[in-house]
Write a protein that holds these residues in place. Structure first.
Motif, mmCIF file in Angstrom:
data_model
loop_
_atom_site.group_PDB
_atom_site.id
_atom_site.type_symbol
_atom_site.label_atom_id
_atom_site.label_comp_id
_atom_site.label_asym_id
_atom_site.label_seq_id
_atom_site.Cartn_x
_atom_site.Cartn_y
_atom_site.Cartn_z
ATOM 1 N N PHE A 91 -42.069 -8.864 -66.960
ATOM 2 C CA PHE A 91 -42.525 -9.840 -65.797
ATOM 3 C C PHE A 91 -44.271 -9.598 -65.898
ATOM 4 O O PHE A 91 -44.772 -10.874 -65.667
ATOM 5 C CB PHE A 91 -42.143 -9.051 -64.499
ATOM 6 C CG PHE A 91 -40.740 -9.245 -64.331
ATOM 7 C CD1 PHE A 91 -40.246 -10.796 -63.851
ATOM 8 C CD2 PHE A 91 -39.814 -8.499 -64.370
ATOM 9 C CE1 PHE A 91 -38.886 -11.009 -63.725
ATOM 10 C CE2 PHE A 91 -38.449 -8.480 -64.285
ATOM 11 C CZ PHE A 91 -38.032 -9.961 -63.948
ATOM 12 N N GLY A 92 -44.825 -8.859 -66.069
ATOM 13 C CA GLY A 92 -46.217 -8.751 -66.095
ATOM 14 C C GLY A 92 -47.111 -9.374 -67.058
ATOM 15 O O GLY A 92 -47.666 -10.207 -66.855
ATOM 16 N N ALA A 94 -45.414 -11.908 -68.941
ATOM 17 C CA ALA A 94 -45.106 -13.090 -68.718
ATOM 18 C C ALA A 94 -46.163 -13.781 -67.765
ATOM 19 O O ALA A 94 -46.656 -15.075 -67.926
ATOM 20 C CB ALA A 94 -43.578 -13.474 -68.182
ATOM 21 N N SER A 95 -46.352 -13.451 -66.476
ATOM 22 C CA SER A 95 -47.181 -13.966 -65.522
ATOM 23 C C SER A 95 -48.667 -13.978 -66.167
ATOM 24 O O SER A 95 -49.143 -14.885 -65.834
ATOM 25 C CB SER A 95 -47.303 -12.866 -64.483
ATOM 26 O OG SER A 95 -46.025 -12.674 -63.829
ATOM 27 N N PHE A 97 -49.399 -14.454 -69.101
ATOM 28 C CA PHE A 97 -49.425 -15.854 -69.949
ATOM 29 C C PHE A 97 -49.320 -17.227 -69.147
ATOM 30 O O PHE A 97 -50.235 -18.015 -69.288
ATOM 31 C CB PHE A 97 -48.347 -15.925 -71.191
ATOM 32 C CG PHE A 97 -48.564 -15.004 -72.009
ATOM 33 C CD1 PHE A 97 -49.487 -15.530 -73.021
ATOM 34 C CD2 PHE A 97 -48.071 -13.953 -72.620
ATOM 35 C CE1 PHE A 97 -49.818 -14.988 -74.228
ATOM 36 C CE2 PHE A 97 -48.347 -13.340 -73.687
ATOM 37 C CZ PHE A 97 -49.392 -13.884 -74.633
ATOM 38 N N TYR A 98 -48.646 -16.963 -67.991
ATOM 39 C CA TYR A 98 -48.766 -18.057 -66.966
ATOM 40 C C TYR A 98 -50.037 -18.465 -66.484
ATOM 41 O O TYR A 98 -50.625 -19.448 -66.528
ATOM 42 C CB TYR A 98 -47.536 -17.987 -66.050
ATOM 43 C CG TYR A 98 -47.508 -18.994 -65.011
ATOM 44 C CD1 TYR A 98 -46.666 -20.147 -65.387
ATOM 45 C CD2 TYR A 98 -48.227 -18.904 -63.883
ATOM 46 C CE1 TYR A 98 -46.670 -21.184 -64.443
ATOM 47 C CE2 TYR A 98 -48.303 -19.979 -62.754
ATOM 48 C CZ TYR A 98 -47.252 -21.336 -63.291
ATOM 49 O OH TYR A 98 -47.501 -22.425 -62.562
ATOM 50 N N ILE A 99 -50.811 -17.233 -66.156
ATOM 51 C CA ILE A 99 -52.034 -17.521 -65.512
ATOM 52 C C ILE A 99 -52.881 -17.862 -66.478
ATOM 53 O O ILE A 99 -53.879 -18.840 -66.044
ATOM 54 C CB ILE A 99 -52.392 -16.064 -64.649
ATOM 55 C CG1 ILE A 99 -51.533 -15.774 -63.612
ATOM 56 C CG2 ILE A 99 -53.668 -16.294 -64.194
ATOM 57 C CD1 ILE A 99 -51.614 -14.598 -62.931
ATOM 58 N N LEU A 111 -53.427 -17.317 -57.567
ATOM 59 C CA LEU A 111 -52.577 -16.079 -58.248
ATOM 60 C C LEU A 111 -53.182 -14.988 -58.585
ATOM 61 O O LEU A 111 -52.836 -13.754 -58.042
ATOM 62 C CB LEU A 111 -51.829 -16.608 -59.781
ATOM 63 C CG LEU A 111 -50.562 -17.713 -59.441
ATOM 64 C CD1 LEU A 111 -50.261 -17.985 -60.813
ATOM 65 C CD2 LEU A 111 -49.672 -16.962 -58.622
ATOM 66 N N LEU B 14 -41.773 -19.199 -67.234
ATOM 67 C CA LEU B 14 -42.796 -18.269 -66.931
ATOM 68 C C LEU B 14 -43.428 -18.590 -65.743
ATOM 69 O O LEU B 14 -43.790 -17.553 -64.601
ATOM 70 C CB LEU B 14 -44.058 -18.858 -68.061
ATOM 71 C CG LEU B 14 -44.192 -18.486 -69.339
ATOM 72 C CD1 LEU B 14 -45.398 -18.789 -69.965
ATOM 73 C CD2 LEU B 14 -44.005 -16.809 -69.488
ATOM 74 N N THR B 18 -43.587 -15.480 -62.668
ATOM 75 C CA THR B 18 -44.833 -15.585 -61.881
ATOM 76 C C THR B 18 -44.646 -15.323 -60.309
ATOM 77 O O THR B 18 -45.260 -14.714 -59.484
ATOM 78 C CB THR B 18 -45.882 -16.352 -62.343
ATOM 79 O OG1 THR B 18 -45.958 -16.459 -63.521
ATOM 80 C CG2 THR B 18 -47.360 -16.222 -61.518
#
Lengths: 297, 281, 258
Positions: A91-92, A94-95, A97-99, A111, B14, B18
């Motif tokens: 999860f960390g 993936a987040s 990369f999203y951010i 975020l 993703l 998040t």
């Protein structure tokens, strides 16, 4: 040639030495921590051998004679750490990369602020919520006699490791030179393909460091695990059992000990073990953090 | 499947993760506010606990936490800023510098409960301060040293190098350059670091467990050699040690602690935003 | 190269056998050069000919660059500045103006007053007067006299560079080093800076490193030509631009390379 006034040179000298001393303070404190853990804890190995201490299966510190085997505590720490890592790493990252790659600037700012606030929540508050909400929920979910289990601890600790993992991984991804991205997109790759094929590899050392530091955070966490994991010093066979970590043991039992006594020394010896473990975890993280980035073929 | 639609699905996942990661912050805050707000009133904030801490307020715990935080700042800030100045302005690239950096990384990674042991061994017992505000503040200060050093160093290195060259070229000494050019421009960044330290120090429990915090005290401390109650310790105590305490009181205590920490944190966040906007170079 | 008709005291700087290294690499070979009092000595040459590093050697700004090392002598009024001298005091005597205008993040007034305040070289009450004189000498006073307490960053590029000159003057140096001072400026600003230099030489010794051959021909009294770490020749500017004694100088001035 004229010189500056004596006053000026003396002031320069004093300032230089003062800031040097402040710099040295960090080294002094690390040594002091080590020395005091040794000073108070080393005596333990006059009572039990190092092997019996680390691999002993019984932690009965107040029975007579007492048994100081910390394998159950190591097992507890391991169970909680593995659980929390399995939850927080995917999860960390993936987040992160999203951010770094997907979110727009406004979203990004929001975020990052959210993640920062998550990091700021005191562990005793996390522990409290774990105790009154998460543990009973997990107890009901799996129909257990008590919800105070390694899993409850792992869930809450994954929240505490998250900010470390997300922010350091995000830094690593953002630090990839823009030319890789431009080149990939110019060749017709989608942003997702860029993330999968290039960014993941280029940021790999930083991501490893992020995971290591997250693990370090989990191993060292005290209050939350003490409040959630049920405090039972037995070697766990599943995540659904109550456990007791090394940190929780120190925090929970120190109050009952006599300074200078065997139990007291044994708790310091556990501190020594924790110190050594986190030292290496952080060292490895630092090596990865300073590895040259951008080794993409 | 085309690579475009693959991208769409991947980004959707993703986004979802998040949301999952950031949701808890909102949930935690919402829960604590909702459950705890009813307990908050003037009496809760300004009176002593009564009836085995089941009734009354949490004033001594708030007061104790403020004492500890103030003490930690007093000890850690000069040392931390000094170390940052040394590393950024004076140190060359040599073995000593590398050792200091390694020490800072290590300090940042030591578990909080190990700081508790260290503080107990050094300050409480060896230096004979006893369990006291002094011992607790010092322990928190050592623990938060890396935060201050790292933030201050970042703030110092953000001051452009040419400013230093100009100052030195005008015949100013190194310290004059630091004092009149570098520090004034780094102050907002350093303050941000200090505020972060404050918020961390306010919330820590494990380091103060054996060095200062008292379960219950009938009065306020009269000197730095006294014990105090502290908010995180108090929350821990009423959550785990005392049966039959109302959930609302516990949530209320958590809300005060969380509110204090967030308040301080938002200062840091706002300050950093202003700083970024105002910077000219 | 030392002109034998002149006595020692006519020279502000006498550089003997100066060699500069960057790491293991020589960037300046065994240079001999003297600078007369109250002259503008222009130094021209293509990029990487060692002229900027040479300039920074004269007030030990090279101390800030870890890999640069100097051997030889640079005598300022007979004292070797490369020896054991108080570098802070040396930099008060030998000021420098950098290539890009670099105002400190302070007000216009505080920029100019920065040096004197650090050195406590004037009484508090005399400071405004010193600031005014310095700004006047840099041809900036009229443009800023009504807004001395505004941030210096608000000035235009050309004004900022003249502010930097005024800031150097306020320290009351004896020598001023100019390191390509007009490289970021438009022609009008350049002309103003050059005007300032012509006046300044009455009181100061000026060394001007420039990448503009024409600028050297306009303002310097004598000109030195550096090429890949060697001093090719130094002569009266007029002489050098009319009839250089070395073919390479001729080629460079004529724009055949560099």
């Amino acid at each position: 040639m004229h010189q500056r006034s004596r006053f000026d040179s003396v002031r320069e000298f004093i300032v230089e030495k003062t800031v040097l001393l402040s710099g040295l303070a960090s080294i002094v404190f690390v040594l002091l921590i080590f020395v005091f853990l040794l000073k108070e804890g080393l005596r333990t190995f006059g009572i039990v051998s190092l092997e019996d201490f680390l691999l002993g299966r019984k932690w009965y510190p107040i029975s007579s004679p007492p048994k100081f085997g910390i394998l159950p505590l190591i097992g507890g720490t391991l169970a909680v750490t593995v659980g929390a890592t399995l939850l927080s790493v995917p999860f960390g990252i993936a987040s992160a990369f999203y951010i770094a790659e997907v979110a727009g600037p406004r979203m990004k700012e929001m975020l990052k602020t959210g993640i920062e606030l998550l990091a700021a929540i005191p562990s005793v508050v996390i522990g409290f919520l774990g105790m009154v909400i998460v543990a009973p929920f997990i107890g009901d979910l799996f129909d257990l006699p008590t919800g105070q289990t390694a899993l409850s601890g792992a869930v809450m600790l994954s929240l505490m490791a998250m900010p470390t993992i997300v922010s350091i991984a995000e830094d690593a991804i953002t630090a990839i030179p823009g030319k890789y991205r431009e080149a990939a997109l110019a060749l017709g790759a989608t942003r997702w393909e860029y993330i999968c094929r290039i960014a993941v590899r280029a940021a790999a050392p930083g991501i490893v460091a992020a995971v290591m530091l997250g693990i370090g955070r989990v191993i060292g966490e005290t209050m939350a695990v003490m409040m959630i994991t049920g405090n039972s010093a037995q070697i766990p066979h599943s995540l659904l059992q109550p456990v007791r970590t090394m940190t929780a043991t120190i925090a929970a039992e120190m109050g009952e000990t006599v300074p200078g006594g065997d139990h007291y020394a044994a708790l310091f010896a556990i501190g020594l073990v924790l110190f050594v473990i986190t030292f290496f975890v952080n060292l490895v993280a630092d090596v990865f953090l300073h590895k040259d980035r951008g080794t993409v073929q | 499947m085309t690579s475009r639609s693959k991208e769409k699905i991947a980004f959707a996942i993703l986004t979802l993760t998040t949301i999952l990661v950031t949701m808890p912050v909102i949930l935690i805050v919402a829960t604590i506010v909702k459950q705890g707000i009813g307990a908050i009133n003037i009496e809760f904030l300004t009176t002593f606990p009564r009836n085995g801490m089941r009734e009354g307020g949490i004033y001594p715990a708030i007061f104790g936490t403020l004492c500890l935080v103030a003490g930690a700042v007093v000890f850690a800030v000069p040392l931390g800023v000094g170390a940052a100045i040394y590393l950024n302005e004076y140190a060359g690239e040599n073995l000593l510098t590398r050792l200091i950096r390694l020490a800072i990384i290590n300090l940042a990674g030591v578990p909080s409960v190990v700081y508790g042991l260290f503080g107990m061994g050094l300050f409480v017992i060896f230096l004979n301060f006893g369990a006291s505000i002094l011992a607790g503040s010092l322990t928190l200060a050592v623990m938060n040293l890396p935060v201050i050093i790292t933030a201050s160093k970042e703030a110092l290195s953000a001051v452009p190098q040419p400013f230093r060259e100009v100052s030195l070229s005008l015949g100013a000494s190194r310290w004059q350059t630091v004092r009149h050019i570098v520090l004034p421009n780094a102050v907002p960044g350093i303050l941000t670091g200090i505020i972060l330290e404050v918020s961390r120090a306010a919330g820590e429990t494990a380091p103060i467990l054996f060095t200062v915090a008292a379960f219950y005290l009938p009065g306020l401390p009269s000197s730095v050699f006294n014990q105090v109650m502290a908010l995180p310790m108090h929350l821990f105590a009423i959550s785990t040690q005392i049966p039959n305490i109302s959930l609302e009181t516990r949530y209320g205590t958590a809300l005060v602690l969380l509110g204090l920490v967030f308040l301080v944190n938002s200062f840091a966040i706002v300050m950093r935003a202003i700083l970024r906007r105002r910077r000219k170079w | 190269m030392v002109d034998e008709r002149r006595t020692h005291t006519d020279y502000k700087f006498v550089i003997r056998d100066l060699t500069l290294f960057y790491g293991e690499k020589r960037i300046l070979n065994s240079l001999d050069l003297s600078v007369r009092r109250n002259e503008i000595l222009g130094i021209i040459g293509p990029a990487n000919s060692g002229k900027s590093t040479f300039l920074r050697t004269l007030n030990r700004m090279i101390d800030l660059t870890p890999l640069v090392r100097a051997e030889g002598e640079a005598l300022l009024d007979g004292v070797n500045v490369l020896g054991n001298v108080d570098v802070h005091f040396l930099r008060r005597r030998v000021g420098i103006v950098f290539a890009l205008p670099l105002p400190l993040p302070l007000s216009i007034f505080d920029n100019v007053a920065y040096g004197p305040r650090r050195h406590r070289s004037v009484q508090r009450g005399e400071l405004p007067d010193l600031v005014e004189r310095s700004l006047q000498a840099a041809f900036l006073w009229d443009e800023v006299k009504d807004r001395l307490h505004e941030p210096a960053m608000n000035l235009s590029g050309g004004q900022q560079q003249r502010l930097c000159i005024a800031r150097t003057l306020a320290v009351q140096p004896e020598v001023i080093l100019f390191d390509e001072p007009c490289s970021g400026l438009d022609p009008i600003s350049t002309a103003r800076v050059e005007d300032a230099m012509r006046v300044l030489k009455e009181q100061y010794t000026l060394i001007l490193v420039t990448n503009l051959v024409a600028q050297a021909s306009r303002v310097s009294d004598r000109t030195a030509f550096f090429l890949s770490g060697d001093l090719v020749e130094v002569d009266e500017t007029e002489q050098m631009f009319r009839k250089p004694s070395d073919q390479r100088t001729d080629d460079y001035i004529a724009g055949r390379f560099g």
